[in-house]
Design an enzyme around this catalytic site. Structure first.
Site, PDB file in Angstrom:
ATOM      1  N   HIS A 256       0.815  -1.222   0.000  1.00  0.00           N
ATOM      2  CA  HIS A 256       0.000   0.000   0.000  1.00  0.00           C
ATOM      3  C   HIS A 256       0.845   1.267   0.000  1.00  0.00           C
ATOM      4  CE1 HIS A 256      -4.080  -1.757   0.764  1.00  0.00           C
ATOM      5  NE2 HIS A 256      -3.323  -2.804   0.988  1.00  0.00           N
TER       6      HIS A 256
ATOM      7  N   ASP B  28       3.379   9.419  -0.726  1.00  0.00           N
ATOM      8  CA  ASP B  28       2.203   8.632  -0.365  1.00  0.00           C
ATOM      9  C   ASP B  28       2.050   7.504  -1.374  1.00  0.00           C
ATOM     10  OD1 ASP B  28      -0.113   8.043   1.095  1.00  0.00           O
ATOM     11  OD2 ASP B  28      -0.679  10.153   1.197  1.00  0.00           O
TER      12      ASP B  28
HETATM   13  P1  ADQ Z   1      -3.183   6.121   4.701  1.00  0.00           P
HETATM   14  O1  ADQ Z   1      -1.777   6.585   4.874  1.00  0.00           O
HETATM   15  O2  ADQ Z   1      -3.953   5.939   5.939  1.00  0.00           O
HETATM   16  O3  ADQ Z   1      -3.242   4.778   3.823  1.00  0.00           O
HETATM   17  P2  ADQ Z   1      -5.127   7.411   2.791  1.00  0.00           P
HETATM   18  O4  ADQ Z   1      -4.957   6.682   1.525  1.00  0.00           O
HETATM   19  O5  ADQ Z   1      -5.350   8.862   2.613  1.00  0.00           O
HETATM   20  O6  ADQ Z   1      -3.887   7.268   3.765  1.00  0.00           O
HETATM   21  O7  ADQ Z   1      -6.370   6.819   3.553  1.00  0.00           O
HETATM   22  C1  ADQ Z   1      -6.894   7.372   4.748  1.00  0.00           C
HETATM   23  C2  ADQ Z   1      -8.349   6.972   4.908  1.00  0.00           C
HETATM   24  O8  ADQ Z   1      -8.786   7.308   6.230  1.00  0.00           O
HETATM   25  C3  ADQ Z   1      -9.267   7.691   3.933  1.00  0.00           C
HETATM   26  O9  ADQ Z   1     -10.259   6.825   3.490  1.00  0.00           O
HETATM   27  C4  ADQ Z   1      -9.860   8.821   4.786  1.00  0.00           C
HETATM   28  O10 ADQ Z   1     -11.144   9.242   4.404  1.00  0.00           O
HETATM   29  C5  ADQ Z   1      -9.898   8.179   6.160  1.00  0.00           C
HETATM   30  N1  ADQ Z   1      -9.799   9.225   7.194  1.00  0.00           N
HETATM   31  C6  ADQ Z   1      -8.793  10.085   7.363  1.00  0.00           C
HETATM   32  N2  ADQ Z   1      -9.085  10.942   8.371  1.00  0.00           N
HETATM   33  C7  ADQ Z   1     -10.306  10.602   8.838  1.00  0.00           C
HETATM   34  C8  ADQ Z   1     -11.173  11.102   9.862  1.00  0.00           C
HETATM   35  N3  ADQ Z   1     -10.842  12.137  10.632  1.00  0.00           N
HETATM   36  N4  ADQ Z   1     -12.337  10.475  10.065  1.00  0.00           N
HETATM   37  C9  ADQ Z   1     -12.676   9.417   9.300  1.00  0.00           C
HETATM   38  N5  ADQ Z   1     -11.915   8.918   8.310  1.00  0.00           N
HETATM   39  C10 ADQ Z   1     -10.741   9.494   8.078  1.00  0.00           C
HETATM   40  C11 ADQ Z   1      -2.297   3.852   3.312  1.00  0.00           C
HETATM   41  C12 ADQ Z   1      -1.220   4.453   2.398  1.00  0.00           C
HETATM   42  C13 ADQ Z   1      -1.889   5.257   1.288  1.00  0.00           C
HETATM   43  C14 ADQ Z   1      -2.851   4.359   0.505  1.00  0.00           C
HETATM   44  C15 ADQ Z   1      -3.788   3.617   1.435  1.00  0.00           C
HETATM   45  C16 ADQ Z   1      -4.609   2.582   0.701  1.00  0.00           C
HETATM   46  O11 ADQ Z   1      -0.342   5.285   3.149  1.00  0.00           O
HETATM   47  O12 ADQ Z   1      -0.910   5.800   0.413  1.00  0.00           O
HETATM   48  O13 ADQ Z   1      -3.626   5.162  -0.356  1.00  0.00           O
HETATM   49  O14 ADQ Z   1      -3.071   2.958   2.476  1.00  0.00           O
HETATM   50  O15 ADQ Z   1      -3.803   1.745  -0.060  1.00  0.00           O
END
Ligand code: ADQ
Length: 471
Positions: free
Chosen positions: A157, A365
């Protein structure tokens, strides 16, 4: 159809209320599991002094969960240590924050072996096993050693770093050798895939073929880019329905005529939050017309709060936000609203829709699901503008966003200004191209593409090697 067995460090029990701290993997895998069902194996999230017993197995909806506890030592060495203080920073190009310690690596191997030994008795002959993320790279190797013959795929990921960075990992050879025990290895982007191929060819002396076949360490596997998607239709629907909810109205009313810029990220140093807040400061300095006219809402739920680098980053972020608000706020306007609480997906989708500008500016990311969720949540008649880091995996797909270099504070401030003042026609053009893409490439399509490639008999069905622009 074979049973799907998903293995990941953290497991999200479907329907449990989301706090935001669980991260993107759980969000995406949960969407995939909801559709197909199967067995989901991983860490329970519990830590005990004693050695872990047998997994806790229970059913919830279409999914059977099997959860294993960790001992305190495993948690320290495997999770806090090798996963979060070695692999995470290194794979995000933060050599300055990377800590190498042999006990971490030993703990990492030990927990992978432990997970493999607990999973093995639960497996059925024609299961398809899908292992997720950097915590569990050695799983297939451990399973194979214990006699497992089922198909095993792996999806990373987070980014796979360029060769020079990766070679700084003392155990790089063991890590890649273990990765080659999978039948299929999936990456988020073509750039990640290319970095992996470079290692195979230049460092491991292996072979890479046009159809994604890799030969190295006496093994043959396939590798490909499988950019992860979101449940686009659901997010769009949540956002549309959110407009009638109390929280949506409260946010809208609190803004008055002011424009909202929104950022939603786990509180992590890879997300570039400090630089983003500095860019907001620069925006207010370089373009004073935005004072009292623009509000930035940054939602950043805490994660990994017991890892020292996170504590340090939080303090620095607090100080930048305090400085910007202290310098520019007036009695009835605060430039930055900074919150660390979680929200439900529905509420967040509504907030995204209100955002005139979506700020997704990580330093690095793997993909970044927030970028995709922001686009999916927009009002087609009056969509907002995404400001996106070129170092997010999503930049390979969301090419109609305003692309920024997150290290260039002035450049980001300029991009914010452009986004805030973009004419409707151009906003619509950019948004509809990206939304169309996200509808075609949603999380279900991602799951299908990966599992089809994993279960494909013929060589031609896995991802082809294509030339890509250098990031
Ligand atoms: P993350 O580093 O966690 O994921 P991201 O892909 O942005 O980053 O996913 C975060 C998720 O958490 C999103 O669905 C977002 O909506 C949710 N989220 C964030 N803040 C929130 C809040 N306050 N309340 C509720 N929900 C919240 C890791 C990798 C990424 C990759 C993903 C998936 O670091 O690069 O995209 O896995 O593969």
């Amino acid at each position: 159809m074979s049973r799907l067995v998903v293995v990941s460090n953290r497991v999200a029990v479907i329907k449990r209320v989301r706090t935001g701290g669980e991260g993107g993997l759980a969000v995406a895998v949960m969407a995939a599991m909801r559709e197909r069902g199967g067995l989901w194996f991983g860490w329970s999230g519990q830590v005990f002094e004693r050695e872990p017993g047998p997994p806790d197995v229970f059913d919830h909806g279409p999914v059977t969960y099997a959860l294993v506890d960790l001992s305190q030592q495993d948690y320290e060495q495997y999770y806090k240590g090798y996963a979060n203080r070695t692999l995470w920073p290194l794979f995000h190009y933060r050599l300055d924050l990377t800590e190498f310690a042999r006990p971490y690596f030993i703990g990492y191997q030990r927990v992978n072996q432990l997970f493999a030994s607990k999973l093995l008795p639960l497996l059925e002959a024609d299961d398809v096993i899908w292992v997720h993320d950097y915590h569990l790279i050695p799983m297939a190797d451990q399973l194979r050693t214990a006699g497992c013959r089922q198909r095993i795929g792996f999806f990373l990921h987070i980014p796979w770093p360029s060769l020079d960075i990766f070679l700084a990992l003392p155990n790089h050879r063991e890590i890649v050798r273990a990765l080659c025990a999978y039948d299929l290895v999936g990456f988020q982007t073509e750039a990640d895939l290319r970095h992996f191929f470079e290692y195979i060819e230049l460092e491991a002396g292996g072979g890479v073929y046009g159809d994604g076949r890799v030969e190295a360490f006496g093994r043959t596997l396939r590798a490909g880019a499988f950019p992860i998607g979101i449940d686009t239709a659901d997010v769009a629907e949540f956002a549309e329905n959110a407009t009638g909810t109390a929280q949506y109205k409260r946010l809208e009313e609190s803004l008055g005529e002011r424009a909202l810029m929104i950022g939603v990220d786990r509180l992590d140093y890879s997300k570039g939050l400090i630089q983003r807040m500095e860019a907001v400061e620069q925006l207010l300095q370089s373009y004073p017309g935005n004072r009292d006219k623009v509000i930035t809402l940054q939602i950043a739920p805490r994660s990994r709060s017991d890892v020292p680098e996170y504590v340090d980053m939080r303090e620095r972020l607090d100080s930048v936000v305090g400085r910007v608000n202290g310098t520019y706020a007036d009695f009835d306007w605060m430039p930055i609203r900074y919150l660390t609480k979680g929200f439900t997906r529905r509420t967040l989708a509504g907030f995204f829709r209100i955002g005139r500008v979506g700020l997704v500016t990580p330093l690095r990311d793997g993909m970044n699901l927030v970028a995709k969720e922001y686009i999916a949540a927009q009002d087609p008649k009056d969509p907002g503008v995404l400001v996106l880091s070129r170092f997010a995996g999503a930049a390979e797909e969301l090419t109609e966003a305003i692309m920024v270099n997150p290290y260039d504070i002035e450049g980001m401030a300029d991009a914010m200004q452009t986004a805030l003042h973009m004419p409707l026609k151009e906003r619509r053009r950019r948004w509809s191209a990206m939304f169309h893409w996200l509808r075609q490439h949603d999380v279900a399509a991602w799951q299908r593409a990966f599992l089809d490639a994993l279960t494909a008999e013929s060589a031609g069905r896995s991802a082809k090697r294509r030339p890509v622009a250098v990031k």
